[in-house]
Enzyme design. Sequence first.
Site, PDB file in Angstrom:
ATOM      1  N   SER A  24       0.817  -1.218   0.000  1.00 62.29           N
ATOM      2  CA  SER A  24       0.000   0.000   0.000  1.00 62.29           C
ATOM      3  C   SER A  24       0.849   1.266   0.000  1.00 62.29           C
ATOM      4  CB  SER A  24      -0.928   0.005   1.217  1.00 62.29           C
ATOM      5  OG  SER A  24      -1.725  -1.151   1.250  1.00 62.29           O
ATOM      6  N   HIS A  31       0.744   4.802   4.561  1.00 65.06           N
ATOM      7  CA  HIS A  31       0.208   5.321   3.307  1.00 65.06           C
ATOM      8  C   HIS A  31       0.687   6.751   3.055  1.00 65.06           C
ATOM      9  CE1 HIS A  31      -3.406   2.311   3.359  1.00 65.06           C
ATOM     10  NE2 HIS A  31      -2.225   1.721   3.252  1.00 65.06           N
TER      11      HIS A  31
END
Length: 290
Positions: free
Chosen positions: A192, A238
């Site tokens: 991610s 992230h």
Amino acid sequence: MTYPAGPPEPTAALPACARHPDRPTGLRCTRCGRPACPECLCDAAVGQQCVDCVYQGGRGVRRGRTVAGAAPGGRPLVVPVLVALNVALYVFTAAQARSIGSNEAAPLFREWVLVPGLVATGDWWRPLTAGFLHYGPLHLVFNMMALWIIGRELEPVLGRVRFLAVYLVALLGGAAAVMLFSPPASLVAGASGAVFGLMGALFVVARRLRVPTGQVVGLVVVNLVLSVVVPGISLVGHLGGLVLGAAATAALVHVPNVRNRTVLQAGALVVLTVAVLTVIAGRAVAVAFV
């Protein structure tokens, strides 16, 4: 007048084609002047040129470059390789754990997952290897779909080597954020961070090309909201990947188009990589002394 051997052939006085000596021709290349048969001639801006001159002229023409300095028209290669690698590692961990949904029980998963406290004790490989592991099939599918869709747009623009560099810098950027802001005992894995880095890269490229960025911004915002509302997702990872992916891409597309542009791009990426590794190492040392 009579001819002992009959009248001469109409083509007897014509020169032979330079590439086909058995073919008399009245045509010539407008560039080199050599005789050439119709098969060996190509239409040019003025007259016709032989295939040899067309080839030589093509070699001397400088091809265009993308905003990152890559040769245009390249097919994505790194993206399918990365997808295949992530899928292969998931299948391997699922086989080790004998479970499709609980592959985190695999010995390899436990050895490679990012645990800040274990990085501090000497497991230096975890910030990198964790980016190729996934918790279950849904985690894998979502990340690989995003990598496939975004990556196939970016790789032709950045070029294969540059694209891979941005991906890895973003992956390490996500790991650095986890090291800084997550508890030492937390377990983090997944691509991610790198995928968010590609989102940041897509935004930077769109701005550089002066195309609308509304869809890219919307994509980033939606995924950041999901990172907050869905439990078990590392928001800091992230954000770290997003920032580093954008920074690495900016270093590629905003370097002046000078003769040593590739060297300048490589230097900028090295600086970013060293900075990220320094953060990871510094945080590991700090955790070790806590």
